[in-house]
Design an enzyme around this catalytic site. Structure first.
Site, PDB file in Angstrom:
ATOM      1  N   GLN A 164      33.134 -34.885  -2.434  1.00 25.85           N
ATOM      2  CA  GLN A 164      33.123 -34.009  -1.256  1.00 25.85           C
ATOM      3  C   GLN A 164      33.325 -32.541  -1.629  1.00 25.85           C
ATOM      4  O   GLN A 164      33.236 -31.669  -0.772  1.00 25.85           O
ATOM      5  CB  GLN A 164      34.210 -34.448  -0.276  1.00 25.85           C
ATOM      6  CG  GLN A 164      33.967 -35.814   0.331  1.00 25.85           C
ATOM      7  CD  GLN A 164      35.133 -36.317   1.164  1.00 25.85           C
ATOM      8  OE1 GLN A 164      36.271 -35.882   0.994  1.00 25.85           O
ATOM      9  NE2 GLN A 164      34.856 -37.225   2.085  1.00 25.85           N
ATOM     10  N   TYR A 180      52.073 -33.246   5.582  1.00 28.97           N
ATOM     11  CA  TYR A 180      50.841 -33.970   5.248  1.00 28.97           C
ATOM     12  C   TYR A 180      51.204 -35.227   4.449  1.00 28.97           C
ATOM     13  O   TYR A 180      51.328 -35.195   3.224  1.00 28.97           O
ATOM     14  CB  TYR A 180      49.886 -33.099   4.438  1.00 28.97           C
ATOM     15  CG  TYR A 180      49.396 -31.850   5.132  1.00 28.97           C
ATOM     16  CD1 TYR A 180      49.530 -31.682   6.502  1.00 28.97           C
ATOM     17  CD2 TYR A 180      48.801 -30.813   4.405  1.00 28.97           C
ATOM     18  CE1 TYR A 180      49.086 -30.529   7.137  1.00 28.97           C
ATOM     19  CE2 TYR A 180      48.336 -29.664   5.038  1.00 28.97           C
ATOM     20  CZ  TYR A 180      48.495 -29.524   6.401  1.00 28.97           C
ATOM     21  OH  TYR A 180      48.054 -28.373   7.009  1.00 28.97           O
TER      22      TYR A 180
END
Length: 327
Positions: free
Chosen positions: A287, A57
């Protein structure tokens, strides 16, 4: 927050896990480091105790940002770090699978350094490497478990047959497959296998790359390098339109039946299907709103009602197989 024990081991994970693929930027069109660290801290402050990441990632970036956030937050012994291994990359960002003993021993030390910790709670094979005997991979992981460098052995994207072969050498404590309202392929094989074998299910893609956030529209555009623009069939043409139509119906159902948003309906559905922990991906603090997925449950009738909406509108489900790196 709700919690579940990991297999037969002596520790728990939170039933929502923070996913940190996006904060690495790779395949997501970039990210902001300061916001990323703030996102991890926000999740921990709100009660998430489990964080999932991986070296690939952002080619180490996500793990470094998670490590930075943990240093700022503290309380390492109350947090469960899940990371992965088995994918290597070149200078041009080309990724391939490699789960050899040599690769694992290098990767685990690299991850420990980036995460700024001396142990990893859940260490997972990112994708099955068919060029390396599973026995070699499993034996190496058993050694890491015995030494205390890791606390649990996990696999990601494995079939039941592959898990059977792996477990001839070492146990599997955690399995991480994709699972959400639009991607339900594991219901026929992986979920039953894990339930029968006492393997904890930690599933990724709960929000289906943001489709189930309830914030997407037909005119949504994605940055260069974002897989949703370049690779994911769900975000293309009529297929995208169909998924958005289903989300609108799910919004109505969530509001009418639970007074909740579709994003929380999507996660609660996963948990009420028997999944131990659902990975909630985020790269901005705002979020991190998972808390509204707790304190209520689906009835059996409501589970079926939600599934009928999706099955009626999305007649040809698209699997997440496009994300698989070359074998």
């Amino acid at each position: 927050m709700e919690f579940r024990q990991v297999s037969d081991l002596n520790f728990n994970i939170s039933r929502v896990t923070l996913g940190t693929w996006a904060i690495g930027g790779w395949m997501w069109g970039g990210s902001d480091d300061q916001l990323a660290v703030g996102t991890v801290i926000e999740a921990l402050e709100k009660g998430i105790t489990t964080i999932d990441t991986a070296p690939v990632y952002g080619f180490g970036k996500s793990e470094k940002l998670v490590g930075q956030a943990l240093q700022e937050f503290g309380n390492r012994d109350e947090i469960q770090l899940a990371t992965k291994f088995g994918l290597e990359w070149d200078d041009e960002g080309n990724v391939q699978r490699n789960s050899t003993r040599e690769r694992i021993l290098k990767e685990v030390d690299d991850s420990l350094r980036r995460l700024q910790t001396d142990y990893i709670d859940i260490y997972q094979v990112h994708w099955p490497d068919l060029d390396t005997d599973f026995s070699e991979t499993a034996e190496t992981l058993q050694e890491l478990l015995d030494s205390g460098k890791i606390r649990a052995i996990g696999v990601s994207n494995f079939s039941p047959e592959q898990m059977d072969e792996f477990q001839q050498t070492a146990p599997i404590h955690v399995c991480q497959p994709p699972y959400n309202l639009f991607e339900r392929g594991i219901e026929k094989d992986v979920i039953p296998y894990c339930k029968e074998n006492g393997i904890t299910l930690l599933t990724y893609g709960a929000l289906c790359r943001g489709l189930l956030s309830g914030k997407m529209s037909k005119d949504r555009t994605f940055n260069k390098g974002d897989m949703r623009r370049d690779a994911d069939p769900k975000f293309q043409g009529e297929t995208f339109d169909k998924h958005l139509e289903a989300v609108e119906k799910l919004k109505e159902y969530a509001d009418k039946n639970f007074d909740k948003k579709v994003i929380h309906l999507a996660v609660r559905w996963i948990l009420d299907k028997g999944i131990d922990s659902a990975i909630w991906g985020a790269r901005k603090p705002e979020q991190v709103t998972f808390d509204n997925a707790f304190g209520w449950k689906f009835s059996h009738k409501q589970v079926k009602g939600v599934e009928e909406i999706v099955e009626t509108i999305v007649e040809d489900p698209v699997s997440p197989a496009f994300m698989a790196p070359p074998e």
